[in-house]
Write an enzyme that holds these catalytic residues in place. Structure first.
Site: not given
Length: 269
Positions: A53, A201
Site C-alpha cells: 500500500s 504504511t
C-alpha cells in the site's frame, strides 16, 4: 539523486535488532530531500520487495495529474458488492483522503481501471518506479489491479527513497496541482518537536521465490514518507519483516517504530 556515501547517525544501528513484536528491521533509511544525502542507513536497503500500500503514493500522483482525482475530498466513490472488502471500514463511500488514511485497496483498483493499462504503464515508466513491472501474477492477466499487491511490481527501500525525493522536489513530470493535492491528501502526524510527518504504511504477506505463500504466514511492513519543518524535508523509509506469524498488521507496526525513533533523529539535524 540520492548520494550513497554520507555520515551515518550512530544510534540508527539499534533498529537492526529484533523488536518486541518479533520483527526484524530489514532496512531503515533517512535522506535529506534538499541535498540528496543519506543521513542514516542500516540493513539491506537494496533488495526489491512488493510496495504493497505504499504504492498509493504514486497512485495518488497519477490520479491527481490525470484528473481522475480532483482534490482530497473528491471524487467520493461508493463501495459496491464485489469490491475488495477485507476490512470493514472499506465498505463505505471513500474519498482520496480516506483512501490513503484507511488504505482502501478497492479505491486503488478503481483508479487504475480508469487510468487503463497503457497510461498506467506510461506513468510507472516516467516515474522510474522500482522494476516497472505491471505484468501481475503469471497467467492471470491481473497486473492492472494487482501488480503492486505481492505480485510483479517490486521496489527496494533505496528506490522508495529515490522516488520520494523526486516527488518532493517535483521532478516527476506532472502538473504542480498533482504535487499539491497529493501532499494535502497524505496522512499526517504532528510531532511534539514541531515536525510534521507525511507517510504511508504498507503490509503484505511474504512469498517464496517460486511465488508460493510463506508457510509461516509472516508479513513485511513498510512505513515511508517525509518529515518537514519550515523549509527542511527529511525522507524516511522503514521496512520490517516478521520472524514469525503475528496477529497485527506489519505496516502499522513499522509506523509505530518510526514515530518512536524519528523525533530524536530529527532533533540532531
Amino acid at each position: 539523486m540520492i548520494k550513497s556515501v554520507l555520515p551515518f547517525l550512530s544510534t540508527i544501528a539499534i533498529l537492526a535488532m529484533a523488536s518486541p513484536s518479533e520483527a526484524k528491521t530489514q532496512c531503515s533509511l533517512l535522506t535529506d530531500a534538499a541535498t540528496g544525502g543519506v543521513l542514516s542507513r542500516s540493513g539491506d536497503c537494496d533488495t526489491p520487495m512488493t510496495p504493497a500500500s505504499t504504492f498509493k503514493i504514486p497512485l495518488a500522483v497519477m490520479g491527481f495529474d490525470s484528473g481522475i482525482l480532483m482534490d482530497a475530498e473528491h471524487p467520493a466513490w461508493e463501495f459496491q458488492e464485489g469490491f475488495a472488502d477485507w476490512m470493514e471500514n472499506w465498505k463505505t463511500t471513500v474519498t482520496p483522503r480516506y483512501w490513503l488514511e484507511k488504505s482502501v485497496v478497492w479505491y486503488s483498483q478503481e483508479l487504475t481501471k480508469r487510468l487503463g493499462s497503457e497510461k498506467f504503464q506510461a506513468y510507472i515508466d516516467a516515474f522510474d518506479y522500482g522494476n516497472k513491472d505491471l505484468g501481475g501474477d503469471p497467467g492471470k492477466d491481473n497486473g492492472l489491479t494487482h501488480a503492486w499487491l505481492g505480485s510483479s511490481l517490486k521496489i527496494s527501500p533505496l528506490e522508495q527513497a529515490q522516488f520520494l525525493d523526486r516527488l518532493i522536489n517535483r521532478k516527476l513530470g506532472v502538473a504542480d496541482s498533482a504535487y499539491d493535492a497529493t501532499h494535502d491528501a497524505m496522512p499526517k502526524t504532528a510531532l511534539d518537536n514541531g515536525w510534521v510527518v507525511s507517510g504511508k504504511t504498507g503490509t503484505s504477506r511474504l512469498v517464496n521465490a517460486d511465488g508460493t505463500p510463506d508457510p509461516d504466514k509472516r508479513q513485511l511492513g513498510w512505513y515511508v514518507g517525509w518529515a518537514e519543518k519550515d523549509a527542511r524535508k527529511i525522507i524516511f523509509v522503514h521496512l520490517i519483516i516478521d520472524e514469525k506469524k503475528q496477529e497485527t498488521f506489519a505496516g502499522p507496526r513499522a509506523k509505530e517504530e518510526v514515530l518512536k525513533f524519528l523525533p530524536a533523529e530529527l532533533d540532531k539535524l
